[in-house]
Design a protein around this motif. Structure first.
Motif, PDB file in Angstrom:
ATOM      1  N   LYS A 221       0.822  -1.210   0.000  1.00  0.00           N
ATOM      2  CA  LYS A 221       0.000   0.000   0.000  1.00  0.00           C
ATOM      3  C   LYS A 221       0.860   1.266   0.000  1.00  0.00           C
ATOM      4  N   LYS A 222       0.174   2.403  -0.092  1.00  0.00           N
ATOM      5  CA  LYS A 222       0.859   3.687  -0.243  1.00  0.00           C
ATOM      6  C   LYS A 222       0.530   4.624   0.927  1.00  0.00           C
ATOM      7  N   VAL A 223       1.560   5.332   1.383  1.00  0.00           N
ATOM      8  CA  VAL A 223       1.420   6.280   2.487  1.00  0.00           C
ATOM      9  C   VAL A 223       1.916   7.649   2.030  1.00  0.00           C
TER      10      VAL A 223
ATOM     11  N   ARG B 288      12.920  -1.382  -1.015  1.00  0.00           N
ATOM     12  CA  ARG B 288      13.359  -1.753  -2.345  1.00  0.00           C
ATOM     13  C   ARG B 288      14.799  -1.283  -2.523  1.00  0.00           C
ATOM     14  N   GLN B 289      15.599  -1.998  -3.246  1.00  0.00           N
ATOM     15  CA  GLN B 289      17.028  -1.726  -3.333  1.00  0.00           C
ATOM     16  C   GLN B 289      17.347  -0.343  -3.891  1.00  0.00           C
TER      17      GLN B 289
ATOM     18  N   ARG C 162      10.996   9.882  -0.208  1.00  0.00           N
ATOM     19  CA  ARG C 162      10.274   9.107  -1.224  1.00  0.00           C
ATOM     20  C   ARG C 162      10.969   7.761  -1.396  1.00  0.00           C
ATOM     21  N   TRP C 163      10.338   6.719  -0.902  1.00  0.00           N
ATOM     22  CA  TRP C 163      10.929   5.397  -1.003  1.00  0.00           C
ATOM     23  C   TRP C 163       9.838   4.334  -1.148  1.00  0.00           C
ATOM     24  N   ALA C 164      10.266   3.132  -1.441  1.00  0.00           N
ATOM     25  CA  ALA C 164       9.310   2.053  -1.724  1.00  0.00           C
ATOM     26  C   ALA C 164       9.720   0.785  -0.986  1.00  0.00           C
ATOM     27  N   THR C 165       8.747  -0.084  -0.776  1.00  0.00           N
ATOM     28  CA  THR C 165       9.017  -1.380  -0.152  1.00  0.00           C
ATOM     29  C   THR C 165       9.296  -2.424  -1.230  1.00  0.00           C
TER      30      THR C 165
ATOM     31  N   GLU D  95       4.573   2.307  -1.246  1.00  0.00           N
ATOM     32  CA  GLU D  95       5.295   3.571  -1.382  1.00  0.00           C
ATOM     33  C   GLU D  95       5.086   4.475  -0.174  1.00  0.00           C
ATOM     34  N   TYR D  96       6.104   5.262   0.112  1.00  0.00           N
ATOM     35  CA  TYR D  96       6.037   6.310   1.132  1.00  0.00           C
ATOM     36  C   TYR D  96       6.453   7.610   0.465  1.00  0.00           C
TER      37      TYR D  96
END
Length: 212
Positions: free
Chosen positions: A102-104, A140-141, A148-151, A156-157
């Motif tokens: 999910k997204k935050v 995520r690498q 701003r980053w992702a799992t 997403e954050y």
């Protein structure tokens, strides 16, 4: 014969194997409790946390949000009541642990403040303590930005200051923390930020006086 006496009669190798199984079971139970209970998660991630009644109220509301039972929530409490630690630090990390796809969106008065929250959440998600609670969730690498980053599950954050553009962005969880400067707060312009009146119109209020 007592259980301890029976265990002591086992060969050493069997005792070690049994102990390992018991520890694994204990860790699995603790992990499941932290994943389901926000307050249990807080106590695990924050060893020095001091539990107050208002924390239990916030935790209950956050669990309702995660379960889809509550859509909007305003928290009105005095300063230094851990509102930001709960809502802008521990909640998004717990939410993404449960729902890494999910997204935050995190919004604050300035972009710097929002990004600072993002950095804290990102660092927590990278920690060993977090991995023990949510072993399948990681960054995520290619995620390096604090704001701003992702799992690894494509969640997403995204951190943004009030007034910044969010064109094309959506969120399953949106957090607005300290949306005004001290000068703006004196003028009470909450409607301009939320697009809703503070009371009514589908918002639920979380205030200390509601605590039994």
């Amino acid at each position: 014969m007592k259980l301890n006496d029976l265990i002591q009669k086992l060969p050493v190798a069997e005792q070690e194997k049994l102990l390992s199984q018991v520890m694994a079971y204990k860790s699995a139970v603790e992990r499941e409790q932290c994943q389901k209970s926000f307050l249990t998660y807080v106590k695990k991630m924050w060893p020095g946390f001091i539990h107050g009644r208002h924390h239990a109220l916030m935790a209950k509301k956050f669990e309702e949000i995660a379960e889809g039972k509550l859509k909007r929530l305003i928290i009105n409490m005095p300063p230094r009541h851990t509102k930001s630690e709960f809502a802008s630090y521990l909640l998004p990390s717990w939410f993404l642990g449960r729902f890494p796809q999910k997204k935050v969106i995190q919004s604050s008065n300035t972009a710097d403040l929002a990004v600072n929250f993002g950095r804290k959440v990102r660092n927590l998600v990278q920690s060993e303590e977090y991995a023990r609670i949510f072993p399948d969730v990681a960054l995520r690498q290619d995620s390096k930005s604090a704001g701003r980053w992702a799992t690894n599950k494509n969640g997403e954050y995204f951190a943004i200051g009030v007034g910044g553009t969010m064109t094309g962005k959506g969120a399953d969880l949106m957090i607005i923390d300290n949306p005004h400067s001290e000068q703006e707060a004196a003028v009470a312009q909450l409607d301009r930020v939320l697009g809703y009146e503070p009371r009514g119109r589908g918002f639920e209020s979380c205030q200390p006086r509601h605590i039994p």
